[in-house]
Design a protein around this motif. Structure first.
Motif, mmCIF file in Angstrom:
data_model
loop_
_atom_site.group_PDB
_atom_site.id
_atom_site.type_symbol
_atom_site.label_atom_id
_atom_site.label_comp_id
_atom_site.label_asym_id
_atom_site.label_seq_id
_atom_site.Cartn_x
_atom_site.Cartn_y
_atom_site.Cartn_z
ATOM 1 N N ILE A 154 -43.697 -27.154 18.789
ATOM 2 C CA ILE A 154 -44.178 -26.146 17.808
ATOM 3 C C ILE A 154 -45.566 -26.844 17.391
ATOM 4 N N ALA A 155 -46.575 -26.455 17.485
ATOM 5 C CA ALA A 155 -47.822 -26.635 17.053
ATOM 6 C C ALA A 155 -48.222 -26.479 15.621
ATOM 7 N N GLU A 156 -47.825 -25.304 15.403
ATOM 8 C CA GLU A 156 -48.281 -24.882 14.092
ATOM 9 C C GLU A 156 -47.076 -24.078 13.414
ATOM 10 N N ALA A 157 -47.030 -24.206 11.921
ATOM 11 C CA ALA A 157 -46.053 -23.195 11.310
ATOM 12 C C ALA A 157 -46.882 -22.664 9.918
ATOM 13 N N ASP A 158 -46.907 -21.286 10.072
ATOM 14 C CA ASP A 158 -47.498 -20.531 9.069
ATOM 15 C C ASP A 158 -46.446 -20.049 8.153
ATOM 16 N N VAL A 159 -46.440 -20.595 6.986
ATOM 17 C CA VAL A 159 -45.436 -20.106 5.846
ATOM 18 C C VAL A 159 -45.971 -19.413 4.803
ATOM 19 N N GLU A 160 -45.711 -18.103 4.571
ATOM 20 C CA GLU A 160 -46.112 -17.383 3.566
ATOM 21 C C GLU A 160 -45.166 -17.098 2.529
ATOM 22 N N LEU A 161 -45.667 -17.332 1.376
ATOM 23 C CA LEU A 161 -44.658 -17.078 0.092
ATOM 24 C C LEU A 161 -44.935 -15.615 -0.347
ATOM 25 N N VAL A 162 -43.843 -14.883 -0.421
ATOM 26 C CA VAL A 162 -44.016 -13.527 -0.670
ATOM 27 C C VAL A 162 -42.812 -13.306 -1.862
ATOM 28 N N PHE A 163 -42.991 -12.303 -2.453
ATOM 29 C CA PHE A 163 -42.103 -11.770 -3.616
ATOM 30 C C PHE A 163 -41.810 -10.354 -3.605
ATOM 31 N N ASP A 164 -41.836 -9.865 -2.513
ATOM 32 C CA ASP A 164 -41.292 -8.412 -2.312
ATOM 33 C C ASP A 164 -40.738 -8.487 -1.056
ATOM 34 N N PRO A 165 -39.218 -8.244 -1.021
ATOM 35 C CA PRO A 165 -38.620 -7.839 -2.123
ATOM 36 C C PRO A 165 -38.307 -9.029 -3.110
ATOM 37 N N PRO A 166 -37.899 -8.982 -4.354
ATOM 38 C CA PRO A 166 -37.855 -10.169 -5.208
ATOM 39 C C PRO A 166 -36.305 -10.544 -4.918
ATOM 40 N N TRP A 167 -36.349 -11.950 -5.127
ATOM 41 C CA TRP A 167 -35.272 -12.667 -4.729
ATOM 42 C C TRP A 167 -34.068 -12.199 -5.810
ATOM 43 N N GLY A 168 -32.827 -12.194 -5.368
ATOM 44 C CA GLY A 168 -31.652 -11.861 -6.372
ATOM 45 C C GLY A 168 -30.620 -12.682 -5.580
ATOM 46 N N ARG A 169 -29.605 -13.057 -6.563
ATOM 47 C CA ARG A 169 -28.364 -13.864 -6.122
ATOM 48 C C ARG A 169 -27.651 -13.133 -5.232
ATOM 49 N N HIS A 170 -27.767 -11.928 -4.903
ATOM 50 C CA HIS A 170 -26.881 -11.240 -3.770
ATOM 51 C C HIS A 170 -27.580 -11.538 -2.476
ATOM 52 N N MET A 171 -28.697 -12.226 -2.378
ATOM 53 C CA MET A 171 -29.450 -12.878 -1.180
ATOM 54 C C MET A 171 -28.536 -14.210 -0.806
ATOM 55 N N MET A 172 -27.638 -14.732 -1.505
ATOM 56 C CA MET A 172 -27.318 -16.050 -1.404
ATOM 57 C C MET A 172 -26.104 -15.667 -0.309
ATOM 58 N N SER A 173 -25.715 -16.778 0.288
ATOM 59 C CA SER A 173 -24.531 -16.935 1.213
ATOM 60 C C SER A 173 -23.373 -16.771 0.291
ATOM 61 N N GLU A 174 -22.318 -16.252 0.726
ATOM 62 C CA GLU A 174 -21.037 -16.304 0.182
ATOM 63 C C GLU A 174 -20.752 -17.679 -0.354
ATOM 64 N N ALA A 175 -20.988 -18.697 0.450
ATOM 65 C CA ALA A 175 -20.582 -20.164 0.120
ATOM 66 C C ALA A 175 -21.374 -20.624 -1.034
ATOM 67 N N ALA A 176 -22.617 -20.226 -1.033
ATOM 68 C CA ALA A 176 -23.708 -20.798 -2.130
ATOM 69 C C ALA A 176 -23.047 -20.025 -3.324
ATOM 70 N N ARG A 177 -22.936 -18.781 -3.404
ATOM 71 C CA ARG A 177 -22.377 -17.983 -4.568
ATOM 72 C C ARG A 177 -21.085 -18.520 -5.127
ATOM 73 N N LEU A 178 -20.330 -18.898 -4.130
ATOM 74 C CA LEU A 178 -18.851 -19.608 -4.810
ATOM 75 C C LEU A 178 -19.323 -20.928 -5.474
ATOM 76 N N GLU A 179 -19.927 -21.788 -4.562
ATOM 77 C CA GLU A 179 -20.287 -23.273 -5.311
ATOM 78 C C GLU A 179 -21.063 -23.101 -6.381
ATOM 79 N N THR A 180 -22.025 -22.066 -6.419
ATOM 80 C CA THR A 180 -22.913 -22.248 -7.967
ATOM 81 C C THR A 180 -22.165 -21.181 -8.984
ATOM 82 N N GLY A 181 -21.072 -20.636 -8.681
ATOM 83 C CA GLY A 181 -20.422 -19.673 -9.619
ATOM 84 C C GLY A 181 -21.239 -18.277 -9.834
#
Length: 183
Positions: A154-181
């Motif tokens: 990997i010679a290059e990583a192009d990382v783009e920060l986007v806000f569409d769609p907006p993040w929501g807790r429904h995007m979390m894995s089940e394990a992350a939702r359980l652990e964070t409540g």
């Protein structure tokens, strides 16, 4: 921040750090004392003089920990193996305030490999933040970029920060939702 499970630490040398959540780069001087509150993905969150700081894995020796080892791929590794390593590396990127990797938090929308003319590869990532005003945004983007560029071929990583769609807790894995409540 500090809890009974936090590990005491004394800085053995001056160390670059990033304030959490402001994202401001600072240097913590040798002899500083505090507590490690989180040590995930090769980086550390430390509590020193009432503030939280992120210590990169390459500076782990400053707090008496082993620096992160270099990544290795088998000879002749193909795109599938490299893509799997990309996702493993993404899972080593943690929000310093939340003890889950950015993949399980649902912050990574896309990661794709692209061949380059020189035989190397580029990886394009689209990711978001839990909140658009997060002071750690550029720090997380830089962490993703630097960890992906540690992967052989990997010679290059192009990382783009986007806000569409907006993040929501429904995007979390089940394990992350359980652990964070966050159901």
């Amino acid at each position: 921040m500090y809890s009974r499970s936090s590990e005491p630490v004394r800085f053995e040398r001056d160390c670059a750090a990033v304030m959490v959540p402001q994202g401001e780069a600072v240097t913590l001087p040798a002899g500083s004392v505090g507590y490690i509150t989180q040590g995930l993905g090769g980086s550390y969150t430390v509590f020193v003089e009432g503030n939280l700081f992120r210590i990169a894995g390459k500076d782990a020796d400053a707090i008496g920990k082993e620096p992160v080892a270099e990544l290795e791929l088998p000879a002749g590794a193909g795109d599938d193996e490299i893509e799997a390593m990309v996702w493993r590396q993404l899972r080593t990127c943690f929000d310093p305030e939340i003890p889950f990797n950015i993949v399980d938090l649902g912050l990574v929308y896309e990661a794709s490999l692209k061949p380059r003319e020189d035989g190397q590869r580029m990886v394009e990532v689209k990711m978001t933040l839990t909140a658009p005003g997060c002071g750690m945004g550029e720090i997380l983007v830089d962490d993703v970029r630097s960890k992906l560029e540690q992967i052989p071929t990997i010679a290059e990583a192009d990382v783009e920060l986007v806000f569409d769609p907006p993040w929501g807790r429904h995007m979390m894995s089940e394990a992350a939702r359980l652990e964070t409540g966050m159901f």
